[in-house]
Design a protein around this motif. Structure first.
Motif, PDB file in Angstrom:
ATOM      1  N   ALA A 178      16.755 -39.507  49.322  1.00 35.43           N
ATOM      2  CA  ALA A 178      17.296 -38.487  49.890  1.00 35.43           C
ATOM      3  C   ALA A 178      17.871 -37.314  49.125  1.00 35.43           C
ATOM      4  O   ALA A 178      18.247 -36.237  49.544  1.00 35.43           O
ATOM      5  N   THR A 179      18.452 -38.029  48.167  1.00 34.28           N
ATOM      6  CA  THR A 179      19.325 -37.222  47.242  1.00 34.28           C
ATOM      7  C   THR A 179      18.807 -37.259  45.830  1.00 34.28           C
ATOM      8  O   THR A 179      19.514 -36.597  44.918  1.00 34.28           O
ATOM      9  N   GLN A 180      17.595 -37.436  45.519  1.00 31.15           N
ATOM     10  CA  GLN A 180      17.027 -37.326  44.278  1.00 31.15           C
ATOM     11  C   GLN A 180      17.005 -35.700  43.952  1.00 31.15           C
ATOM     12  O   GLN A 180      16.703 -34.791  44.512  1.00 31.15           O
ATOM     13  N   GLY A 181      17.234 -35.529  42.419  1.00 32.39           N
ATOM     14  CA  GLY A 181      17.182 -34.370  41.965  1.00 32.39           C
ATOM     15  C   GLY A 181      18.648 -33.565  42.245  1.00 32.39           C
ATOM     16  O   GLY A 181      18.669 -32.573  41.605  1.00 32.39           O
ATOM     17  N   SER A 182      19.488 -34.342  42.934  1.00 33.46           N
ATOM     18  CA  SER A 182      20.914 -33.770  43.259  1.00 33.46           C
ATOM     19  C   SER A 182      21.778 -34.394  42.181  1.00 33.46           C
ATOM     20  O   SER A 182      21.571 -34.997  41.242  1.00 33.46           O
ATOM     21  N   SER A 183      23.154 -34.072  42.583  1.00 36.15           N
ATOM     22  CA  SER A 183      24.119 -34.701  41.674  1.00 36.15           C
ATOM     23  C   SER A 183      24.650 -36.046  42.181  1.00 36.15           C
ATOM     24  O   SER A 183      25.571 -36.628  41.620  1.00 36.15           O
ATOM     25  N   ALA A 184      23.957 -36.631  43.014  1.00 33.68           N
ATOM     26  CA  ALA A 184      24.441 -37.810  43.751  1.00 33.68           C
ATOM     27  C   ALA A 184      24.464 -39.001  42.733  1.00 33.68           C
ATOM     28  O   ALA A 184      23.707 -39.118  41.743  1.00 33.68           O
ATOM     29  N   ASN A 185      25.566 -39.643  42.914  1.00 31.52           N
ATOM     30  CA  ASN A 185      25.836 -40.947  41.736  1.00 31.52           C
ATOM     31  C   ASN A 185      25.893 -42.070  42.735  1.00 31.52           C
ATOM     32  O   ASN A 185      27.150 -42.341  42.956  1.00 31.52           O
ATOM     33  N   TRP A 186      25.009 -42.882  42.803  1.00 31.09           N
ATOM     34  CA  TRP A 186      25.157 -44.261  43.775  1.00 31.09           C
ATOM     35  C   TRP A 186      25.525 -45.215  42.914  1.00 31.09           C
ATOM     36  O   TRP A 186      25.095 -45.448  41.494  1.00 31.09           O
ATOM     37  N   ILE A 187      26.575 -46.027  43.326  1.00 30.79           N
ATOM     38  CA  ILE A 187      27.242 -47.186  42.376  1.00 30.79           C
ATOM     39  C   ILE A 187      27.004 -48.357  43.231  1.00 30.79           C
ATOM     40  O   ILE A 187      27.440 -48.339  44.733  1.00 30.79           O
ATOM     41  N   CYS A 188      26.793 -49.594  42.796  1.00 30.47           N
ATOM     42  CA  CYS A 188      26.745 -50.827  43.326  1.00 30.47           C
ATOM     43  C   CYS A 188      28.528 -51.082  43.673  1.00 30.47           C
ATOM     44  O   CYS A 188      29.067 -51.460  42.845  1.00 30.47           O
ATOM     45  N   GLY A 189      28.561 -51.299  45.025  1.00 24.47           N
ATOM     46  CA  GLY A 189      30.115 -51.638  45.404  1.00 24.47           C
ATOM     47  C   GLY A 189      30.345 -53.005  45.669  1.00 24.47           C
ATOM     48  O   GLY A 189      31.382 -53.413  46.356  1.00 24.47           O
ATOM     49  N   LEU A 190      29.239 -53.815  45.565  1.00 25.69           N
ATOM     50  CA  LEU A 190      29.334 -55.243  45.950  1.00 25.69           C
ATOM     51  C   LEU A 190      29.427 -56.200  44.586  1.00 25.69           C
ATOM     52  O   LEU A 190      29.044 -57.460  44.722  1.00 25.69           O
ATOM     53  N   ALA A 191      29.837 -55.812  43.309  1.00 27.24           N
ATOM     54  CA  ALA A 191      30.075 -56.552  42.281  1.00 27.24           C
ATOM     55  C   ALA A 191      28.932 -56.982  41.303  1.00 27.24           C
ATOM     56  O   ALA A 191      27.616 -56.791  41.989  1.00 27.24           O
ATOM     57  N   GLU A 192      28.987 -57.849  40.746  1.00 25.02           N
ATOM     58  CA  GLU A 192      27.908 -58.390  39.703  1.00 25.02           C
ATOM     59  C   GLU A 192      26.717 -58.803  40.351  1.00 25.02           C
ATOM     60  O   GLU A 192      25.489 -58.579  40.145  1.00 25.02           O
ATOM     61  N   GLY A 193      27.051 -59.694  41.224  1.00 25.95           N
ATOM     62  CA  GLY A 193      25.896 -60.398  42.051  1.00 25.95           C
ATOM     63  C   GLY A 193      24.686 -59.715  42.777  1.00 25.95           C
ATOM     64  O   GLY A 193      23.767 -59.904  42.628  1.00 25.95           O
ATOM     65  N   TRP A 194      25.148 -58.445  43.029  1.00 23.65           N
ATOM     66  CA  TRP A 194      24.286 -57.226  43.605  1.00 23.65           C
ATOM     67  C   TRP A 194      23.793 -56.313  42.560  1.00 23.65           C
ATOM     68  O   TRP A 194      23.052 -55.418  43.210  1.00 23.65           O
ATOM     69  N   ALA A 195      24.511 -56.239  41.500  1.00 26.04           N
ATOM     70  CA  ALA A 195      24.147 -55.141  40.660  1.00 26.04           C
ATOM     71  C   ALA A 195      22.682 -55.005  40.210  1.00 26.04           C
ATOM     72  O   ALA A 195      22.186 -54.020  40.183  1.00 26.04           O
ATOM     73  N   ALA A 196      21.769 -56.101  39.973  1.00 22.14           N
ATOM     74  CA  ALA A 196      20.566 -56.092  39.621  1.00 22.14           C
ATOM     75  C   ALA A 196      19.518 -55.720  40.701  1.00 22.14           C
ATOM     76  O   ALA A 196      18.719 -54.627  40.439  1.00 22.14           O
ATOM     77  N   PRO A 197      19.630 -55.889  42.004  1.00 26.50           N
ATOM     78  CA  PRO A 197      18.830 -55.069  42.975  1.00 26.50           C
ATOM     79  C   PRO A 197      19.320 -53.611  43.197  1.00 26.50           C
ATOM     80  O   PRO A 197      18.576 -52.759  43.511  1.00 26.50           O
ATOM     81  N   PHE A 198      20.498 -53.473  43.069  1.00 22.94           N
ATOM     82  CA  PHE A 198      21.050 -52.076  43.368  1.00 22.94           C
ATOM     83  C   PHE A 198      20.446 -50.959  42.259  1.00 22.94           C
ATOM     84  O   PHE A 198      19.830 -49.948  42.309  1.00 22.94           O
ATOM     85  N   HIS A 199      20.610 -51.734  40.840  1.00 19.96           N
ATOM     86  CA  HIS A 199      19.923 -51.111  39.861  1.00 19.96           C
ATOM     87  C   HIS A 199      18.593 -50.582  39.965  1.00 19.96           C
ATOM     88  O   HIS A 199      18.100 -49.715  39.541  1.00 19.96           O
ATOM     89  N   ALA A 200      17.732 -51.912  40.397  1.00 20.80           N
ATOM     90  CA  ALA A 200      16.390 -51.461  40.616  1.00 20.80           C
ATOM     91  C   ALA A 200      16.196 -50.459  41.570  1.00 20.80           C
ATOM     92  O   ALA A 200      14.855 -49.650  41.535  1.00 20.80           O
ATOM     93  N   LEU A 201      16.949 -50.208  42.443  1.00 24.39           N
ATOM     94  CA  LEU A 201      16.837 -49.008  43.667  1.00 24.39           C
ATOM     95  C   LEU A 201      17.351 -47.735  43.158  1.00 24.39           C
ATOM     96  O   LEU A 201      17.204 -46.681  43.771  1.00 24.39           O
ATOM     97  N   GLY A 202      17.921 -47.704  41.797  1.00 24.17           N
ATOM     98  CA  GLY A 202      18.485 -46.342  41.335  1.00 24.17           C
ATOM     99  C   GLY A 202      19.985 -46.021  41.347  1.00 24.17           C
ATOM    100  O   GLY A 202      20.304 -45.292  41.046  1.00 24.17           O
ATOM    101  N   ALA A 203      20.872 -47.242  41.846  1.00 23.86           N
ATOM    102  CA  ALA A 203      22.187 -47.225  41.754  1.00 23.86           C
ATOM    103  C   ALA A 203      22.589 -47.806  40.295  1.00 23.86           C
ATOM    104  O   ALA A 203      22.215 -48.728  39.716  1.00 23.86           O
TER     105      ALA A 203
END
Length: 304
Positions: A178-203
């Protein structure tokens, strides 16, 4: 908005602990020492008065002091983001004081009011963003806020990033779309264990309490993800899995306790966790933690 802040948020946001003395009062000198260690290790952004810092058991005066101590101790080696929240007026007032103390940004804790309407939670964050002159990070811990309202928050000119701390990955995917092309900056807030799936989705970037104990392990995971090396990232996460799992006990009630006791095992006594957190681990849990921390001492971070 400072590009420096947005860039740092795509790195590691390390949440420092708050040290307590034997009489229960804050040990600001030791807290500053811990912040300085994290900054010296190369962590990009240090969050002061975050959940790992025991924001909710702290008084407002302690929160304000924590921000000032962290800003001074980081000494420009890392950005400092000040955790704020509670009532709207308190959040704005505390945010202004954080800016004066030298903090680079603020992080708005998710409102815990049991009667908060989802769209009004978004309005609360945006009202703070409008009232402050420094960038804001929105800390989202609920699945209740819809994509439309999350997008409103993420694309506000003074919102540097959204710390998304929900495991509802489809919601994150919808937000990113919904925010592609905007200034949105999504960050994984669930620490290292969740970082990889978040990264794969664009966070990009993740939060960490582990940085208090083993910042080199957090940095290794971040570097692997930056290189899109998911195999290496998984191996590195496997090495900290026991530590992170132990933190989730008692509905995450042991989260800060494990970090503080690990610091104690490494020679830095930062005192117990304040109620309503878990003050201390039991003997079997402490033995498990001792084994984990001991294994790190004899085990180098997995080879590049």
């Amino acid at each position: 908005m400072s590009d420096k802040v947005r860039s740092a948020l795509r790195g590691i946001s390390g949440v420092h602990v708050t040290a307590w003395k034997g009489d229960g009062e804050a040990d600001w000198a030791l807290t500053g020492t811990i912040v300085a260690r994290i900054a010296q290790a190369g962590i990009h952004n240090i969050v002061s008065a975050g959940n790992t810092g025991e924001f909710y058991p702290m008084t407002t005066d302690e929160v304000v002091r924590s921000h000032a101590v962290a800003a001074e101790a980081a000494a420009g080696k890392a950005l400092v983001t000040a955790g704020i929240g509670r009532s709207l007026r308190e959040a704005v007032a505390t945010g202004k004081l954080a800016a004066r103390a030298g903090c680079d940004a603020v992080m708005v804790h998710h409102p815990l009011d049991p009667f908060a309407a989802p769209q009004s939670q978004a309005d609360y964050i945006l009202a703070i963003a409008e009232a402050l002159d420094i960038p804001l990070v929105a800390y989202i811990r609920s699945d209740a806020i819809g994509v439309k309202d999350l997008a409103r928050v993420a694309t506000h000119p003074n919102v540097a990033g959204v710390k998304f701390a929900s495991s509802k990955m489809m919601l994150l995917a919808e937000c990113v779309r919904a925010t592609q092309g905007s200034s949105a900056n999504w960050i994984c807030g669930l620490a290292e264990g969740w970082a990889a799936p978040f990264h794969a989705l664009g966070a990009r970037g993740f939060t960490s309490g582990l940085v208090n104990v083993a910042p080199e392990r957090s940095l290794a995971i971040w570097r692997a993800l930056e290189a899109n090396d998911y195999d290496r990232a998984r191996r590195l996460v496997d090495e900290i899995a026991g530590f992170e799992t132990l933190r989730t006990k008692y509905g995450n009630g042991a989260n800060v306790t494990v970090v503080k006791e690990a610091l104690g095992l490494l020679g830095t006594d930062v005192g117990p966790v304040r109620l309503p957190g878990l003050p201390e681990l039991n003997e079997s849990e402490r033995a498990e933690l001792r084994k984990i921390v001991g294994s790190w001492a004899s085990q180098r971070v997995a080879a590049e």
